[in-house]
Design a protein around this motif. Sequence first.
Motif, short mmCIF file in Angstrom:
data_model
loop_
_atom_site.label_atom_id
_atom_site.label_comp_id
_atom_site.label_asym_id
_atom_site.label_seq_id
_atom_site.Cartn_x
_atom_site.Cartn_y
_atom_site.Cartn_z
N ASN A 5 0.84 -1.20 0.00
CA ASN A 5 0.00 0.00 0.00
C ASN A 5 0.88 1.26 0.00
O ASN A 5 0.99 1.97 0.99
N PHE A 6 1.50 1.52 -1.15
CA PHE A 6 2.37 2.71 -1.26
C PHE A 6 1.57 3.99 -1.05
O PHE A 6 2.01 4.89 -0.33
N MET A 7 0.42 4.09 -1.67
CA MET A 7 -0.36 5.32 -1.64
C MET A 7 -1.02 5.56 -0.28
O MET A 7 -1.54 6.65 -0.03
N GLY A 8 -0.98 4.56 0.59
CA GLY A 8 -1.50 4.77 1.94
C GLY A 8 -0.65 5.76 2.72
O GLY A 8 -1.11 6.38 3.69
N GLN A 9 0.62 5.90 2.30
CA GLN A 9 1.54 6.83 2.96
C GLN A 9 1.78 8.09 2.12
O GLN A 9 2.76 8.79 2.34
N MET A 14 4.16 13.33 0.94
CA MET A 14 3.99 14.69 0.45
C MET A 14 4.58 15.70 1.44
O MET A 14 5.23 16.66 1.05
N ALA A 15 4.34 15.46 2.72
CA ALA A 15 4.90 16.34 3.75
C ALA A 15 6.43 16.28 3.76
O ALA A 15 7.11 17.31 3.86
N PHE A 16 6.98 15.07 3.61
CA PHE A 16 8.44 14.90 3.56
C PHE A 16 9.03 15.65 2.37
O PHE A 16 10.03 16.37 2.50
N SER A 17 8.41 15.48 1.19
CA SER A 17 8.90 16.16 -0.02
C SER A 17 8.82 17.68 0.13
O SER A 17 9.73 18.40 -0.28
N ALA A 18 7.72 18.16 0.74
CA ALA A 18 7.56 19.61 0.93
C ALA A 18 8.66 20.16 1.83
O ALA A 18 9.23 21.22 1.55
N ILE A 19 8.97 19.44 2.91
CA ILE A 19 10.02 19.90 3.84
C ILE A 19 11.38 19.91 3.15
O ILE A 19 12.15 20.87 3.25
N VAL A 20 11.68 18.82 2.42
CA VAL A 20 12.98 18.73 1.72
C VAL A 20 13.11 19.84 0.68
O VAL A 20 14.16 20.49 0.56
N ILE A 272 8.06 6.71 -7.27
CA ILE A 272 7.02 6.02 -6.51
C ILE A 272 6.05 7.00 -5.87
O ILE A 272 4.83 6.88 -6.02
N TYR A 273 6.59 8.00 -5.19
CA TYR A 273 5.74 8.82 -4.33
C TYR A 273 5.39 10.20 -4.90
O TYR A 273 4.41 10.78 -4.47
#
Length: 287
Positions: A5-9, A14-20, A272-273
Motif C-alpha cells: 500500500n504505497f499510496m496509503g503513505q 507529500m509532507a516529507f517532499s515539501a520539507i525537503v 514512486i511517491y
Amino acid sequence: MKVINFMGQRKLAMAFSAIVLLVAIGSLATRQLNWGLDFTGGTLVEVHYSETADLNAIRGTLDGGGYEGAVVVSFGTDRDVLIRLPQGYSDAEGTAMLQLLQSSFDGNVELRRIEFVGPQVGDELREQGGLAMLLALGLVMLYIAFRFQFKFAIGAVIALIHDVIVVLGFFSITEMEFDLTVLAALLAVIGYSLNDTIVVSDRIRENFRKLRKTEPVDVINISLTETLGRTLVTSLTTMLVLVALALFGGEMINAFAIALLVGVFIGTYSSIYVAANALLMMGVSKE
C-alpha cells in the motif's frame, strides 16, 4: 502477490517532499551554490612532480607566494597536481608560479598545462546550462503527453523538477563545488529518473485496461508493487557503481559520482511517491 500500500503513505510522503524542497530552496536562496571555476572564471594549472607531491606543503607555498584561494588536488596519480586559482593569470605568471613550486621541492616540477576561463565565458556556461535543463524538461513533458496522457506528463515533470531541486539543494547545503561535471550529472539524473517514471506509468496504463473495476489508488499500488523489483535492482546496481566511482575515482570525478548517487536515490523515491501521487491528485482514472 502481496500488494504494498504505497499510496496509503502518500500524505506523509507529500509532507516529507515539501520539507525537503523548502530546505533546498531556502539554502539555494540564501547560500546559493559554490560555483566552480567553469562558471566563475579563473586559472587552471596542471603540474607533474618527479616524486610524490605533498598537497599541504604546496598549499602553504602558494599562500606564502601570494596565490591566495588556490585549490590544490591530486589529479590521476599522487605525482600529478591540479591547481585552481580564482584569478586570471598569464603564461608568464604561470611560469613564475612553477619557479615558486620548484624552489620548495627537491625534485623536478613540470608544467603540463595552464588554462584561463574568463568570467564572461563562465556566465554563458551558467546560462546555457540552465537552458539545457529547461529544454530537457520541456521535451520530456511533450514526449510523455504524446506517449501517455497530459496528466502523466505533468506528474513526470513534477517528479523531475523535485529531483533537480533536491540535488541542487544538497550541493548548496554541503557547499561542494558545482562545476560542469555536476551539471552533466544533473542532466543524467533527469534521464535516469524519467526512465523509471515511464516504466511505472506504462504499467499503470496497462493495469487500468486490465483491472477495469478497480479503484485508481489500488491500480497504482498494484502497478508500483509489480515494478518494485525492477526499480530496486536497477537502482542498487547503479548505486554500487557510483559508490565505487565516488570512493576510488579520484577528486575530478568525485562530485559527479556524488551528484548521481543523490539523484538516483531521490529519483527512485520520486518515481514512486511524487509522480504517482501527482496522478492521484489530478484525478487519473480508467477513462
